[in-house]
Design an enzyme around this catalytic site. Structure first.
Site, PDB file in Angstrom:
ATOM      1  N   LYS A 113       0.838  -1.209   0.000  1.00 25.30           N
ATOM      2  CA  LYS A 113       0.000   0.000   0.000  1.00 25.30           C
ATOM      3  C   LYS A 113       0.871   1.258   0.000  1.00 25.30           C
ATOM      4  CE  LYS A 113      -3.717  -2.483   2.260  1.00 25.30           C
ATOM      5  NZ  LYS A 113      -4.377  -2.878   3.499  1.00 25.30           N
ATOM      6  N   GLN A 158      -4.271  -1.676   9.706  1.00 25.74           N
ATOM      7  CA  GLN A 158      -4.187  -2.985   9.059  1.00 25.74           C
ATOM      8  C   GLN A 158      -4.802  -4.050   9.969  1.00 25.74           C
ATOM      9  OE1 GLN A 158      -3.012  -3.545   5.858  1.00 25.74           O
ATOM     10  NE2 GLN A 158      -3.714  -5.637   6.139  1.00 25.74           N
ATOM     11  N   ASP A 185     -10.722   3.213   4.470  1.00 24.52           N
ATOM     12  CA  ASP A 185     -11.003   1.776   4.339  1.00 24.52           C
ATOM     13  C   ASP A 185     -12.518   1.515   4.374  1.00 24.52           C
ATOM     14  OD1 ASP A 185      -9.130  -0.121   3.774  1.00 24.52           O
ATOM     15  OD2 ASP A 185      -8.492  -0.442   5.847  1.00 24.52           O
TER      16      ASP A 185
END
Ligand code: NAD
Length: 285
Positions: A53, A97, A120
């Site tokens: 990412k 994460q 997200d």
């Protein structure tokens, strides 16, 4: 019939070229988009995802800020870190994460991220927005699937869609996003009895179960569009999806490969959400 290949890697590349221009315009206006990535603990797979990412950010000119935090971190310390990032004007997106260590209250962590930086799409506000249509940021993997379908001019409205897998990060938001586009959606999961009786009805079959070869040709309607979200590592090290690609390609009209299908789109949509957040921040100044 041999299915047309839906090339996610190629669409991702084209989209990322467009991002370079969008980021360039933001930078000319004095704003560099920034993504903060938090990794708790030292899970090797998570470290690989985070690295990927951050590299993708760099390629399009997004600044990334990594926080590598020890697995022993307390809830309060982690929440404190997020509160700091919420207040940092150089940060337009915050990503934690997953998975997090057992002792961390994941729901609390996700709700602490400011909604306008929740790139997200896992904050309850964004999850609720998928139901009501007020979403700020769509979760990246299902958003990537929608982009692929749109790019391939595959109609969604009125289609029978079957989503196999009902997780919070893929299956459920996928179903909601396709329902919002007026598909008729069925969701199947590990407790579904006779999976094939559902999948055989699908005009569009989206599979996100994490089970190699779960979908075999007999389960697929001739001419269906098959989207394979699964990523599985076989004992010999190869990466495979959830669909018997060779067999199902003979029946489907279009299919995503693994790798090179949905995977590259997920990170691309993260970049898209971060840029969108930065554009919004600039509009507010
Ligand atoms: P998960 O384990 O959280 O959820 C799996 C879902 O599949 C559950 O709802 C479960 O009930 C269902 N399921 C499991 N076995 C099944 C079976 N035999 N029949 C029907 N349903 C079954 O997983 P997840 O996080 O949603 O990820 C699913 C897959 O997608 C994994 O392979 C993961 O690696 C992959 N994934 C890919 C991307 C990407 O960018 N391409 C992103 C996220 C996840």
């Amino acid at each position: 019939m041999t299915a047309r290949l839906i090339n996610g890697a190629s669409l991702a590349k084209t989209m990322r070229r467009g991002f370079v221009d969008r980021v360039g315009k933001l930078r000319e206006s004095g704003l560099t988009p920034g993504l903060a990535v938090i990794l708790v603990g030292d899970d090797p797979a998570s470290a690989v995802y985070v690295g990927r990412k951050m590299r993708a950010c760099e390629e399009v000119g997004i600044r990334s800020f990594a926080s590598y935090l020890p697995a022993t971190i307390s809830n309060a310390e982690l929440l404190g870190r997020i509160v700091e990032l919420n207040a940092n004007p150089e940060v337009h997106g915050i990503l934690v994460q997953l998975p997090l260590p057992e002792h961390i209250d994941m729901a609390r962590v996700l709700e602490t991220i400011a909604v306008e930086k929740d790139v997200d799409g896992f904050h309850l506000y964004n999850v609720g927005g998928l139901v009501t249509g007020n979403v700020v940021f769509s979760p990246c993997t299902p958003y990537g699937v929608v982009k692929l379908l749109e790019h391939e001019n595959i109609p969604i409205q009125g289609q029978n869609v079957v989503v196999v897998g009902a997780s919070n990060i893929v299956g459920k938001p996928m179903a909601l996003m396709l329902m919002a586009r007026d598909a008729t959606v069925s969701i199947c999961h590990a407790k579904t009895r006779d999976l094939a009786q559902y999948t055989i009805l699908a005009d569009i079959l989206v599979v996100a179960a994490g089970v190699p070869n779960l979908i075999i040709p007999q389960m697929v309607k001739r001419g269906a569009v098959v989207i394979d979200v699964g990523i599985n590592r076989l004992p010999d090290g190869r990466i495979t999806g959830d669909v018997d690609f060779a067999g199902v390609s003979e029946k489907a009209s279009a299919i995503t490969p693994v790798p090179g299908g949905v995977g590259p789109m997920t990170v691309t949509m993260l970049l898209e959400n971060t840029i969108k957040s930065a554009e919004h921040a600039l509009a507010l100044t």
